[in-house]
Design a protein around this motif. Structure first.
Motif, PDB file in Angstrom:
ATOM      1  N   THR A  98       0.811  -1.222   0.000  1.00  0.00           N
ATOM      2  CA  THR A  98       0.000   0.000   0.000  1.00  0.00           C
ATOM      3  C   THR A  98       0.841   1.267   0.000  1.00  0.00           C
ATOM      4  O   THR A  98       0.306   2.356  -0.241  1.00  0.00           O
ATOM      5  N   ASP A  99       2.133   1.168   0.251  1.00  0.00           N
ATOM      6  CA  ASP A  99       3.012   2.334   0.307  1.00  0.00           C
ATOM      7  C   ASP A  99       3.768   2.455  -1.011  1.00  0.00           C
ATOM      8  O   ASP A  99       4.678   1.672  -1.305  1.00  0.00           O
ATOM      9  N   GLN A 100       3.390   3.434  -1.825  1.00  0.00           N
ATOM     10  CA  GLN A 100       3.990   3.594  -3.148  1.00  0.00           C
ATOM     11  C   GLN A 100       5.488   3.870  -3.068  1.00  0.00           C
ATOM     12  O   GLN A 100       6.243   3.497  -3.970  1.00  0.00           O
ATOM     13  N   SER A 101       5.944   4.469  -2.016  1.00  0.00           N
ATOM     14  CA  SER A 101       7.359   4.809  -1.893  1.00  0.00           C
ATOM     15  C   SER A 101       8.242   3.572  -1.760  1.00  0.00           C
ATOM     16  O   SER A 101       9.466   3.646  -1.941  1.00  0.00           O
ATOM     17  N   LYS A 102       7.656   2.428  -1.439  1.00  0.00           N
ATOM     18  CA  LYS A 102       8.434   1.203  -1.265  1.00  0.00           C
ATOM     19  C   LYS A 102       8.566   0.401  -2.557  1.00  0.00           C
ATOM     20  O   LYS A 102       9.273  -0.614  -2.587  1.00  0.00           O
ATOM     21  N   ILE A 103       7.897   0.850  -3.640  1.00  0.00           N
ATOM     22  CA  ILE A 103       7.884   0.067  -4.871  1.00  0.00           C
ATOM     23  C   ILE A 103       9.278  -0.051  -5.480  1.00  0.00           C
ATOM     24  O   ILE A 103       9.745  -1.153  -5.784  1.00  0.00           O
ATOM     25  N   ASP A 104       9.952   1.062  -5.687  1.00  0.00           N
ATOM     26  CA  ASP A 104      11.274   1.027  -6.328  1.00  0.00           C
ATOM     27  C   ASP A 104      12.314   0.258  -5.500  1.00  0.00           C
ATOM     28  O   ASP A 104      13.070  -0.553  -6.063  1.00  0.00           O
ATOM     29  N   PRO A 105      12.390   0.476  -4.179  1.00  0.00           N
ATOM     30  CA  PRO A 105      13.325  -0.353  -3.399  1.00  0.00           C
ATOM     31  C   PRO A 105      12.996  -1.846  -3.473  1.00  0.00           C
ATOM     32  O   PRO A 105      13.909  -2.687  -3.520  1.00  0.00           O
ATOM     33  N   LEU A 106      11.714  -2.181  -3.497  1.00  0.00           N
ATOM     34  CA  LEU A 106      11.322  -3.588  -3.607  1.00  0.00           C
ATOM     35  C   LEU A 106      11.780  -4.160  -4.942  1.00  0.00           C
ATOM     36  O   LEU A 106      12.354  -5.260  -4.996  1.00  0.00           O
ATOM     37  N   ILE A 107      11.524  -3.415  -6.031  1.00  0.00           N
ATOM     38  CA  ILE A 107      11.934  -3.886  -7.358  1.00  0.00           C
ATOM     39  C   ILE A 107      13.444  -4.102  -7.406  1.00  0.00           C
ATOM     40  O   ILE A 107      13.931  -5.108  -7.935  1.00  0.00           O
ATOM     41  N   LYS A 108      14.190  -3.167  -6.867  1.00  0.00           N
ATOM     42  CA  LYS A 108      15.650  -3.294  -6.885  1.00  0.00           C
ATOM     43  C   LYS A 108      16.107  -4.542  -6.154  1.00  0.00           C
ATOM     44  O   LYS A 108      16.975  -5.287  -6.642  1.00  0.00           O
ATOM     45  N   GLU A 109      15.505  -4.818  -5.010  1.00  0.00           N
ATOM     46  CA  GLU A 109      15.928  -5.988  -4.237  1.00  0.00           C
ATOM     47  C   GLU A 109      15.558  -7.279  -4.949  1.00  0.00           C
ATOM     48  O   GLU A 109      16.339  -8.237  -4.957  1.00  0.00           O
ATOM     49  N   VAL A 110      14.374  -7.310  -5.551  1.00  0.00           N
ATOM     50  CA  VAL A 110      13.951  -8.511  -6.279  1.00  0.00           C
ATOM     51  C   VAL A 110      14.854  -8.752  -7.483  1.00  0.00           C
ATOM     52  O   VAL A 110      15.298  -9.883  -7.748  1.00  0.00           O
ATOM     53  N   GLU A 111      15.152  -7.698  -8.251  1.00  0.00           N
ATOM     54  CA  GLU A 111      15.979  -7.862  -9.447  1.00  0.00           C
ATOM     55  C   GLU A 111      17.439  -8.115  -9.098  1.00  0.00           C
ATOM     56  O   GLU A 111      18.133  -8.833  -9.824  1.00  0.00           O
ATOM     57  N   ASP A 112      17.910  -7.549  -8.002  1.00  0.00           N
ATOM     58  CA  ASP A 112      19.265  -7.866  -7.560  1.00  0.00           C
ATOM     59  C   ASP A 112      19.392  -9.337  -7.186  1.00  0.00           C
ATOM     60  O   ASP A 112      20.473  -9.933  -7.313  1.00  0.00           O
ATOM     61  N   TYR A 113      18.289  -9.919  -6.752  1.00  0.00           N
ATOM     62  CA  TYR A 113      18.278 -11.345  -6.413  1.00  0.00           C
ATOM     63  C   TYR A 113      18.216 -12.217  -7.670  1.00  0.00           C
ATOM     64  O   TYR A 113      18.435 -13.421  -7.600  1.00  0.00           O
ATOM     65  N   GLY A 114      17.907 -11.590  -8.830  1.00  0.00           N
ATOM     66  CA  GLY A 114      17.952 -12.325 -10.087  1.00  0.00           C
ATOM     67  C   GLY A 114      16.614 -12.615 -10.726  1.00  0.00           C
ATOM     68  O   GLY A 114      16.541 -13.403 -11.682  1.00  0.00           O
ATOM     69  N   PHE A 115      15.539 -11.977 -10.263  1.00  0.00           N
ATOM     70  CA  PHE A 115      14.212 -12.226 -10.816  1.00  0.00           C
ATOM     71  C   PHE A 115      13.670 -10.940 -11.442  1.00  0.00           C
ATOM     72  O   PHE A 115      13.547  -9.923 -10.757  1.00  0.00           O
ATOM     73  N   PRO A 116      13.346 -10.959 -12.748  1.00  0.00           N
ATOM     74  CA  PRO A 116      12.931  -9.735 -13.436  1.00  0.00           C
ATOM     75  C   PRO A 116      11.493  -9.342 -13.110  1.00  0.00           C
ATOM     76  O   PRO A 116      10.628 -10.195 -12.918  1.00  0.00           O
ATOM     77  N   VAL A 117      11.243  -8.044 -13.057  1.00  0.00           N
ATOM     78  CA  VAL A 117       9.903  -7.505 -12.831  1.00  0.00           C
ATOM     79  C   VAL A 117       9.349  -7.057 -14.175  1.00  0.00           C
ATOM     80  O   VAL A 117      10.010  -6.340 -14.926  1.00  0.00           O
ATOM     81  N   GLY A 118       8.138  -7.468 -14.501  1.00  0.00           N
ATOM     82  CA  GLY A 118       7.526  -7.112 -15.783  1.00  0.00           C
ATOM     83  C   GLY A 118       6.340  -8.007 -16.082  1.00  0.00           C
ATOM     84  O   GLY A 118       5.697  -8.548 -15.188  1.00  0.00           O
ATOM     85  N   GLY A 119       6.042  -8.148 -17.389  1.00  0.00           N
ATOM     86  CA  GLY A 119       4.996  -9.067 -17.816  1.00  0.00           C
ATOM     87  C   GLY A 119       3.585  -8.534 -17.728  1.00  0.00           C
ATOM     88  O   GLY A 119       2.630  -9.308 -17.802  1.00  0.00           O
ATOM     89  N   THR A 120       3.409  -7.218 -17.593  1.00  0.00           N
ATOM     90  CA  THR A 120       2.064  -6.643 -17.524  1.00  0.00           C
ATOM     91  C   THR A 120       1.775  -5.856 -18.796  1.00  0.00           C
ATOM     92  O   THR A 120       2.686  -5.377 -19.473  1.00  0.00           O
ATOM     93  N   GLY A 121       0.491  -5.712 -19.097  1.00  0.00           N
ATOM     94  CA  GLY A 121       0.099  -4.916 -20.255  1.00  0.00           C
ATOM     95  C   GLY A 121       0.439  -5.604 -21.563  1.00  0.00           C
ATOM     96  O   GLY A 121       0.363  -6.828 -21.694  1.00  0.00           O
ATOM     97  N   ARG A 122       0.859  -4.810 -22.555  1.00  0.00           N
ATOM     98  CA  ARG A 122       1.156  -5.348 -23.883  1.00  0.00           C
ATOM     99  C   ARG A 122       2.565  -5.937 -23.906  1.00  0.00           C
ATOM    100  O   ARG A 122       3.493  -5.393 -24.494  1.00  0.00           O
ATOM    101  N   ALA A 123       2.683  -7.042 -23.215  1.00  0.00           N
ATOM    102  CA  ALA A 123       3.981  -7.694 -23.040  1.00  0.00           C
ATOM    103  C   ALA A 123       3.783  -9.201 -23.058  1.00  0.00           C
ATOM    104  O   ALA A 123       2.650  -9.701 -23.084  1.00  0.00           O
ATOM    105  N   ILE A 124       4.882  -9.917 -23.057  1.00  0.00           N
ATOM    106  CA  ILE A 124       4.829 -11.366 -22.898  1.00  0.00           C
ATOM    107  C   ILE A 124       4.823 -11.673 -21.408  1.00  0.00           C
ATOM    108  O   ILE A 124       5.707 -11.239 -20.671  1.00  0.00           O
ATOM    109  N   SER A 125       3.816 -12.364 -20.964  1.00  0.00           N
ATOM    110  CA  SER A 125       3.764 -12.751 -19.561  1.00  0.00           C
ATOM    111  C   SER A 125       4.612 -13.999 -19.354  1.00  0.00           C
ATOM    112  O   SER A 125       5.071 -14.630 -20.309  1.00  0.00           O
ATOM    113  N   ASN A 126       4.821 -14.346 -18.111  1.00  0.00           N
ATOM    114  CA  ASN A 126       5.639 -15.512 -17.793  1.00  0.00           C
ATOM    115  C   ASN A 126       5.022 -16.766 -18.413  1.00  0.00           C
ATOM    116  O   ASN A 126       3.809 -16.885 -18.535  1.00  0.00           O
ATOM    117  N   ILE A 127       5.858 -17.708 -18.805  1.00  0.00           N
ATOM    118  CA  ILE A 127       5.381 -18.923 -19.458  1.00  0.00           C
ATOM    119  C   ILE A 127       4.864 -19.914 -18.423  1.00  0.00           C
ATOM    120  O   ILE A 127       5.570 -20.259 -17.468  1.00  0.00           O
TER     121      ILE A 127
END
Length: 362
Positions: A98-127
Protein backbone atom coordinates in the motif's frame (compact mmCIF):
# COMPACT_ATOMS: atom_id res chain seq x y z
CA UNK A 1 -29.12 -30.17 24.40
CA UNK A 2 -27.13 -30.63 21.20
CA UNK A 3 -23.40 -29.95 21.45
CA UNK A 4 -21.53 -28.44 18.51
CA UNK A 5 -18.41 -30.61 18.51
CA UNK A 6 -16.98 -28.76 15.49
CA UNK A 7 -17.19 -25.30 17.00
CA UNK A 8 -13.61 -24.98 18.26
CA UNK A 9 -12.04 -27.79 16.31
CA UNK A 10 -8.81 -27.05 14.43
CA UNK A 11 -8.26 -29.17 11.33
CA UNK A 12 -6.04 -29.23 8.28
CA UNK A 13 -8.70 -30.92 6.12
CA UNK A 14 -9.44 -28.86 3.03
CA UNK A 15 -8.03 -25.48 2.01
CA UNK A 16 -7.89 -22.57 4.45
CA UNK A 17 -10.38 -19.75 4.03
CA UNK A 18 -8.86 -17.37 1.49
CA UNK A 19 -10.20 -14.36 3.40
CA UNK A 20 -7.72 -15.07 6.18
CA UNK A 21 -4.85 -14.32 3.78
CA UNK A 22 -6.12 -11.16 2.11
CA UNK A 23 -4.35 -7.85 2.77
CA UNK A 24 -6.61 -5.63 4.90
CA UNK A 25 -7.18 -3.11 2.09
CA UNK A 26 -8.39 -5.87 -0.24
CA UNK A 27 -10.61 -7.39 2.42
CA UNK A 28 -12.17 -4.00 3.20
CA UNK A 29 -12.79 -3.20 -0.48
CA UNK A 30 -13.66 -6.66 -1.73
CA UNK A 31 -15.87 -6.33 -4.81
CA UNK A 32 -15.63 -2.53 -4.76
CA UNK A 33 -12.69 -1.92 -7.09
CA UNK A 34 -13.19 0.88 -9.62
CA UNK A 35 -10.24 0.58 -12.01
CA UNK A 36 -6.57 -0.30 -12.30
CA UNK A 37 -3.60 1.28 -14.03
CA UNK A 38 -0.21 -0.02 -15.14
CA UNK A 39 2.23 2.47 -13.64
CA UNK A 40 5.22 0.85 -15.33
CA UNK A 41 6.17 -2.64 -16.49
CA UNK A 42 5.36 -5.09 -13.72
CA UNK A 43 3.62 -2.57 -11.46
CA UNK A 44 -0.17 -2.22 -11.21
CA UNK A 45 -2.21 0.19 -9.12
CA UNK A 46 -5.74 -0.86 -8.13
CA UNK A 47 -8.14 1.85 -6.98
CA UNK A 48 -11.44 1.21 -5.18
CA UNK A 49 -14.58 3.34 -5.08
CA UNK A 50 -13.59 4.37 -1.57
CA UNK A 51 -10.33 5.83 -2.89
CA UNK A 52 -8.17 3.12 -1.30
CA UNK A 53 -5.21 1.94 -3.36
CA UNK A 54 -3.09 -1.18 -3.47
CA UNK A 55 -0.06 -1.82 -5.65
CA UNK A 56 1.06 -5.16 -7.02
CA UNK A 57 4.62 -5.73 -8.22
CA UNK A 58 4.94 -8.76 -10.49
CA UNK A 59 8.16 -10.72 -10.93
CA UNK A 60 8.66 -13.73 -13.15
CA UNK A 61 9.82 -16.94 -11.51
CA UNK A 62 10.48 -20.51 -12.67
CA UNK A 63 7.85 -23.07 -11.82
CA UNK A 64 10.42 -25.20 -10.01
CA UNK A 65 11.85 -23.14 -7.17
CA UNK A 66 14.20 -23.81 -4.31
CA UNK A 67 13.12 -23.40 -0.72
CA UNK A 68 15.85 -20.76 -0.41
CA UNK A 69 14.19 -18.61 -3.09
CA UNK A 70 10.76 -18.97 -1.52
CA UNK A 71 12.15 -17.95 1.86
CA UNK A 72 13.89 -14.98 0.23
CA UNK A 73 10.61 -13.82 -1.32
CA UNK A 74 8.90 -14.20 2.04
CA UNK A 75 11.60 -12.05 3.66
CA UNK A 76 11.17 -9.38 0.97
CA UNK A 77 7.40 -9.44 1.49
CA UNK A 78 7.88 -9.04 5.25
CA UNK A 79 10.18 -6.08 4.63
CA UNK A 80 8.04 -4.13 2.16
CA UNK A 81 4.52 -5.62 2.10
CA UNK A 82 3.60 -6.59 5.66
CA UNK A 83 4.13 -10.18 4.53
CA UNK A 84 1.53 -10.18 1.72
CA UNK A 85 2.46 -11.87 -1.55
CA UNK A 86 0.93 -14.40 -3.92
CA UNK A 87 1.89 -16.67 -6.79
CA UNK A 88 -0.13 -16.45 -9.99
CA UNK A 89 -1.21 -19.29 -12.25
CA UNK A 90 1.55 -18.28 -14.69
CA UNK A 91 4.30 -18.75 -12.10
CA UNK A 92 4.71 -15.05 -11.29
CA UNK A 93 5.18 -13.84 -7.74
CA UNK A 94 3.24 -10.67 -6.90
CA UNK A 95 4.08 -8.47 -3.93
CA UNK A 96 1.05 -6.56 -2.59
CA UNK A 97 1.75 -3.26 -0.86
CA UNK A 98 0.00 0.00 0.00
CA UNK A 99 3.01 2.33 0.31
CA UNK A 100 3.99 3.59 -3.15
CA UNK A 101 7.36 4.81 -1.89
CA UNK A 102 8.43 1.20 -1.26
CA UNK A 103 7.88 0.07 -4.87
CA UNK A 104 11.27 1.03 -6.33
CA UNK A 105 13.33 -0.35 -3.40
CA UNK A 106 11.32 -3.59 -3.61
CA UNK A 107 11.93 -3.89 -7.36
CA UNK A 108 15.65 -3.29 -6.88
CA UNK A 109 15.93 -5.99 -4.24
CA UNK A 110 13.95 -8.51 -6.28
CA UNK A 111 15.98 -7.86 -9.45
CA UNK A 112 19.26 -7.87 -7.56
CA UNK A 113 18.28 -11.34 -6.41
CA UNK A 114 17.95 -12.33 -10.09
CA UNK A 115 14.21 -12.23 -10.82
CA UNK A 116 12.93 -9.73 -13.44
CA UNK A 117 9.90 -7.51 -12.83
CA UNK A 118 7.53 -7.11 -15.78
CA UNK A 119 5.00 -9.07 -17.82
CA UNK A 120 2.06 -6.64 -17.52
CA UNK A 121 0.10 -4.92 -20.25
CA UNK A 122 1.16 -5.35 -23.88
CA UNK A 123 3.98 -7.69 -23.04
CA UNK A 124 4.83 -11.37 -22.90
CA UNK A 125 3.76 -12.75 -19.56
CA UNK A 126 5.64 -15.51 -17.79
CA UNK A 127 5.38 -18.92 -19.46
CA UNK A 128 3.13 -21.46 -17.78
CA UNK A 129 4.53 -24.94 -18.26
CA UNK A 130 4.38 -28.56 -17.23
CA UNK A 131 6.96 -30.77 -15.51
CA UNK A 132 9.01 -32.03 -18.42
CA UNK A 133 11.88 -34.43 -17.96
CA UNK A 134 12.30 -33.48 -14.31
CA UNK A 135 9.23 -35.38 -13.11
CA UNK A 136 6.84 -36.51 -15.85
CA UNK A 137 7.04 -40.05 -17.20
CA UNK A 138 5.18 -39.22 -20.44
CA UNK A 139 7.06 -36.07 -21.47
CA UNK A 140 8.32 -35.82 -25.06
CA UNK A 141 10.48 -32.82 -24.26
CA UNK A 142 11.72 -30.80 -21.33
CA UNK A 143 9.78 -27.92 -19.83
CA UNK A 144 12.04 -25.81 -17.62
CA UNK A 145 14.95 -25.93 -20.07
CA UNK A 146 12.95 -24.69 -23.07
CA UNK A 147 11.15 -22.06 -20.99
CA UNK A 148 14.46 -20.68 -19.73
CA UNK A 149 15.92 -20.57 -23.26
CA UNK A 150 12.82 -18.92 -24.77
CA UNK A 151 12.42 -16.30 -22.05
CA UNK A 152 16.12 -15.43 -22.19
CA UNK A 153 15.60 -14.55 -25.86
CA UNK A 154 12.29 -12.73 -25.33
CA UNK A 155 13.40 -10.89 -22.18
CA UNK A 156 12.92 -7.37 -23.68
CA UNK A 157 9.27 -8.20 -24.39
CA UNK A 158 8.75 -9.22 -20.76
CA UNK A 159 10.47 -6.15 -19.35
CA UNK A 160 8.51 -3.76 -21.57
CA UNK A 161 11.63 -2.61 -23.40
CA UNK A 162 9.89 -3.74 -26.60
CA UNK A 163 6.10 -3.40 -26.71
CA UNK A 164 3.74 -5.79 -28.45
CA UNK A 165 0.36 -4.99 -30.05
CA UNK A 166 -1.43 -6.83 -27.21
CA UNK A 167 -0.68 -9.07 -24.28
CA UNK A 168 0.87 -12.32 -25.42
CA UNK A 169 0.70 -15.58 -23.53
CA UNK A 170 3.08 -18.44 -24.16
CA UNK A 171 2.59 -21.91 -22.72
CA UNK A 172 4.49 -25.19 -22.84
CA UNK A 173 3.24 -28.74 -22.42
CA UNK A 174 5.73 -31.57 -22.58
CA UNK A 175 3.27 -33.97 -24.24
CA UNK A 176 -0.10 -33.80 -25.94
CA UNK A 177 -1.99 -34.48 -22.72
CA UNK A 178 -1.52 -30.71 -22.49
CA UNK A 179 -1.62 -30.05 -18.77
CA UNK A 180 0.08 -26.73 -19.57
CA UNK A 181 -2.84 -24.83 -21.15
CA UNK A 182 -1.26 -24.92 -24.59
CA UNK A 183 -4.64 -25.50 -26.20
CA UNK A 184 -5.61 -21.84 -25.64
CA UNK A 185 -2.40 -19.77 -25.74
CA UNK A 186 -1.18 -17.17 -28.22
CA UNK A 187 1.94 -19.27 -28.76
CA UNK A 188 2.09 -22.87 -27.57
CA UNK A 189 5.14 -25.13 -27.36
CA UNK A 190 4.06 -28.77 -27.35
CA UNK A 191 6.22 -31.85 -26.95
CA UNK A 192 5.21 -34.66 -29.30
CA UNK A 193 5.85 -38.38 -29.56
CA UNK A 194 6.01 -39.69 -33.13
CA UNK A 195 6.26 -43.45 -32.76
CA UNK A 196 3.97 -45.84 -30.87
CA UNK A 197 5.01 -47.43 -27.57
CA UNK A 198 7.63 -50.17 -27.61
CA UNK A 199 6.41 -53.37 -25.98
CA UNK A 200 8.69 -55.56 -23.86
CA UNK A 201 7.05 -58.80 -25.01
CA UNK A 202 9.09 -61.34 -22.95
CA UNK A 203 8.49 -59.56 -19.65
CA UNK A 204 5.14 -57.82 -20.15
CA UNK A 205 3.05 -60.55 -18.55
CA UNK A 206 5.37 -60.62 -15.53
CA UNK A 207 5.22 -56.91 -14.67
CA UNK A 208 1.79 -55.81 -15.92
CA UNK A 209 -1.84 -56.81 -15.76
CA UNK A 210 -2.67 -57.17 -19.44
CA UNK A 211 -6.44 -56.57 -19.08
CA UNK A 212 -5.75 -53.33 -17.19
CA UNK A 213 -3.22 -52.31 -19.84
CA UNK A 214 -5.73 -52.91 -22.62
CA UNK A 215 -8.44 -51.01 -20.77
CA UNK A 216 -6.14 -48.01 -20.27
CA UNK A 217 -6.11 -47.10 -23.97
CA UNK A 218 -8.74 -44.45 -24.82
CA UNK A 219 -8.74 -45.31 -28.54
CA UNK A 220 -8.70 -49.13 -28.23
CA UNK A 221 -5.34 -49.28 -30.00
CA UNK A 222 -4.01 -52.01 -27.68
CA UNK A 223 -5.14 -55.59 -28.37
CA UNK A 224 -4.20 -58.90 -26.70
CA UNK A 225 -1.73 -61.00 -28.67
CA UNK A 226 0.73 -63.87 -28.45
CA UNK A 227 4.18 -62.77 -29.62
CA UNK A 228 6.94 -65.36 -29.98
CA UNK A 229 5.11 -67.58 -27.50
CA UNK A 230 4.66 -64.84 -24.90
CA UNK A 231 1.32 -63.52 -23.71
CA UNK A 232 1.51 -59.88 -24.69
CA UNK A 233 -0.23 -57.11 -26.64
CA UNK A 234 -0.06 -55.54 -30.06
CA UNK A 235 -0.56 -51.84 -30.83
CA UNK A 236 -2.44 -50.52 -33.84
CA UNK A 237 -0.23 -47.58 -34.82
CA UNK A 238 -2.96 -45.77 -36.77
CA UNK A 239 -5.17 -45.66 -33.66
CA UNK A 240 -2.47 -44.64 -31.18
CA UNK A 241 -2.64 -41.01 -30.03
CA UNK A 242 0.59 -41.15 -27.97
CA UNK A 243 -1.13 -40.25 -24.69
CA UNK A 244 1.07 -42.51 -22.50
CA UNK A 245 -1.91 -43.91 -20.59
CA UNK A 246 -0.52 -47.36 -21.28
CA UNK A 247 2.89 -46.53 -19.82
CA UNK A 248 1.18 -45.03 -16.79
CA UNK A 249 -0.21 -48.44 -15.82
CA UNK A 250 2.52 -50.60 -17.32
CA UNK A 251 6.28 -49.88 -17.42
CA UNK A 252 6.64 -52.66 -19.97
CA UNK A 253 5.18 -50.35 -22.63
CA UNK A 254 7.68 -47.53 -23.19
CA UNK A 255 6.65 -44.44 -25.16
CA UNK A 256 9.67 -42.15 -24.80
CA UNK A 257 12.01 -42.23 -27.79
CA UNK A 258 15.17 -40.12 -27.85
CA UNK A 259 15.47 -40.05 -31.64
CA UNK A 260 11.87 -39.33 -32.59
CA UNK A 261 10.40 -37.23 -29.76
CA UNK A 262 10.40 -33.49 -30.38
CA UNK A 263 8.52 -30.22 -30.29
CA UNK A 264 5.68 -28.65 -32.27
CA UNK A 265 4.57 -25.00 -32.24
CA UNK A 266 0.93 -23.88 -32.11
CA UNK A 267 -0.51 -20.38 -32.36
CA UNK A 268 -3.66 -18.31 -32.11
CA UNK A 269 -5.39 -19.57 -28.98
CA UNK A 270 -6.86 -17.40 -26.26
CA UNK A 271 -9.24 -17.53 -23.30
CA UNK A 272 -10.31 -13.89 -23.43
CA UNK A 273 -13.78 -13.05 -24.72
CA UNK A 274 -12.74 -9.51 -25.71
CA UNK A 275 -13.19 -8.48 -29.38
CA UNK A 276 -13.58 -12.10 -30.47
CA UNK A 277 -14.62 -15.39 -28.93
CA UNK A 278 -12.19 -17.73 -27.14
CA UNK A 279 -10.37 -20.05 -29.50
CA UNK A 280 -8.11 -23.06 -29.62
CA UNK A 281 -4.51 -22.93 -30.83
CA UNK A 282 -3.72 -24.24 -34.31
CA UNK A 283 -0.61 -25.95 -35.63
CA UNK A 284 2.12 -23.65 -36.95
CA UNK A 285 5.19 -25.91 -37.11
CA UNK A 286 4.85 -29.67 -37.00
CA UNK A 287 8.24 -30.74 -35.65
CA UNK A 288 11.51 -29.49 -34.24
CA UNK A 289 14.07 -31.88 -32.74
CA UNK A 290 14.95 -31.98 -29.07
CA UNK A 291 18.27 -30.18 -29.01
CA UNK A 292 19.15 -29.41 -25.38
CA UNK A 293 20.35 -27.49 -23.52
CA UNK A 294 19.18 -24.40 -25.46
CA UNK A 295 16.78 -25.79 -28.12
CA UNK A 296 17.90 -23.24 -30.79
CA UNK A 297 15.35 -24.36 -33.40
CA UNK A 298 12.40 -23.99 -31.02
CA UNK A 299 13.63 -20.69 -29.61
CA UNK A 300 14.20 -19.32 -33.11
CA UNK A 301 10.71 -20.32 -34.22
CA UNK A 302 9.01 -18.70 -31.24
CA UNK A 303 11.07 -15.53 -31.62
CA UNK A 304 10.21 -15.33 -35.33
CA UNK A 305 6.49 -15.52 -34.59
CA UNK A 306 6.77 -12.78 -31.97
CA UNK A 307 8.76 -10.52 -34.29
CA UNK A 308 6.45 -10.77 -37.32
CA UNK A 309 3.42 -10.36 -35.07
CA UNK A 310 4.93 -7.30 -33.39
CA UNK A 311 5.66 -5.75 -36.78
CA UNK A 312 2.39 -6.50 -38.56
CA UNK A 313 -0.46 -6.60 -36.04
CA UNK A 314 -2.72 -3.71 -35.14
CA UNK A 315 -3.00 -2.33 -31.60
CA UNK A 316 -4.77 -4.73 -29.21
CA UNK A 317 -4.92 -7.44 -31.87
CA UNK A 318 -4.09 -10.85 -30.45
CA UNK A 319 -2.04 -13.30 -32.52
CA UNK A 320 -5.06 -15.36 -33.60
CA UNK A 321 -6.95 -12.23 -34.63
CA UNK A 322 -3.93 -10.99 -36.60
CA UNK A 323 -3.69 -14.33 -38.43
CA UNK A 324 -7.41 -14.20 -39.21
CA UNK A 325 -6.93 -10.78 -40.81
CA UNK A 326 -3.81 -11.48 -42.87
CA UNK A 327 -4.61 -15.14 -43.62
CA UNK A 328 -2.70 -18.35 -42.97
CA UNK A 329 -0.79 -18.27 -46.29
CA UNK A 330 0.64 -14.89 -45.28
CA UNK A 331 1.50 -16.24 -41.83
CA UNK A 332 3.50 -19.12 -43.33
CA UNK A 333 5.18 -16.70 -45.74
CA UNK A 334 6.22 -14.31 -42.96
CA UNK A 335 7.45 -16.97 -40.55
CA UNK A 336 9.07 -19.21 -43.12
CA UNK A 337 7.43 -22.31 -41.65
CA UNK A 338 6.79 -25.18 -44.04
CA UNK A 339 3.17 -26.15 -44.67
CA UNK A 340 2.92 -29.93 -44.44
CA UNK A 341 0.28 -32.65 -44.49
CA UNK A 342 0.21 -32.48 -40.70
CA UNK A 343 -1.51 -29.09 -40.90
CA UNK A 344 -4.58 -30.68 -42.48
CA UNK A 345 -7.17 -31.49 -39.83
CA UNK A 346 -8.30 -34.99 -40.76
CA UNK A 347 -8.48 -36.48 -37.26
CA UNK A 348 -11.49 -38.71 -36.66
CA UNK A 349 -12.86 -36.26 -34.07
CA UNK A 350 -12.19 -33.15 -36.14
CA UNK A 351 -15.86 -32.18 -35.89
CA UNK A 352 -15.01 -30.89 -32.43
CA UNK A 353 -12.72 -28.28 -34.00
CA UNK A 354 -15.40 -26.87 -36.29
CA UNK A 355 -17.12 -23.58 -35.49
CA UNK A 356 -19.57 -24.38 -32.72
CA UNK A 357 -19.49 -21.07 -30.84
CA UNK A 358 -22.58 -19.00 -30.19
CA UNK A 359 -20.69 -16.01 -31.66
CA UNK A 360 -21.48 -15.14 -35.28
CA UNK A 361 -20.03 -12.49 -37.54
CA UNK A 362 -22.50 -10.51 -39.61
Amino acid sequence: MAIDVMKDRITDIGPPNYENHLPPVIKENYGKWKYHEILKPGVLMHVSHSGAKIYSVRAGTPRLMSIASIRKFADIADKYCDGFLRWTSRNNVEFLLTDQSKIDPLIKEVEDYGFPVGGTGRAISNIVHTQGWVHCHSSATDASGIVKAVMDELYPYFKGEKELPAKTKIALACCLNMCGAVHCSDIAILGIHRVPPKVDHPNLNKICEIPTLIASCPTAAIRPANVDGFKSVEIEEDDCMFCANCYTVCPGVTLNNALNDGVSIWVGGKVSNARSEPRFSKLAAAYFPNNPPRWPEVVGAVKKIVEVYAEGARPFERIGEWIDRVGWPKFFELTGFEFTKYHIDDFKLSAKTLRTSMHFRR
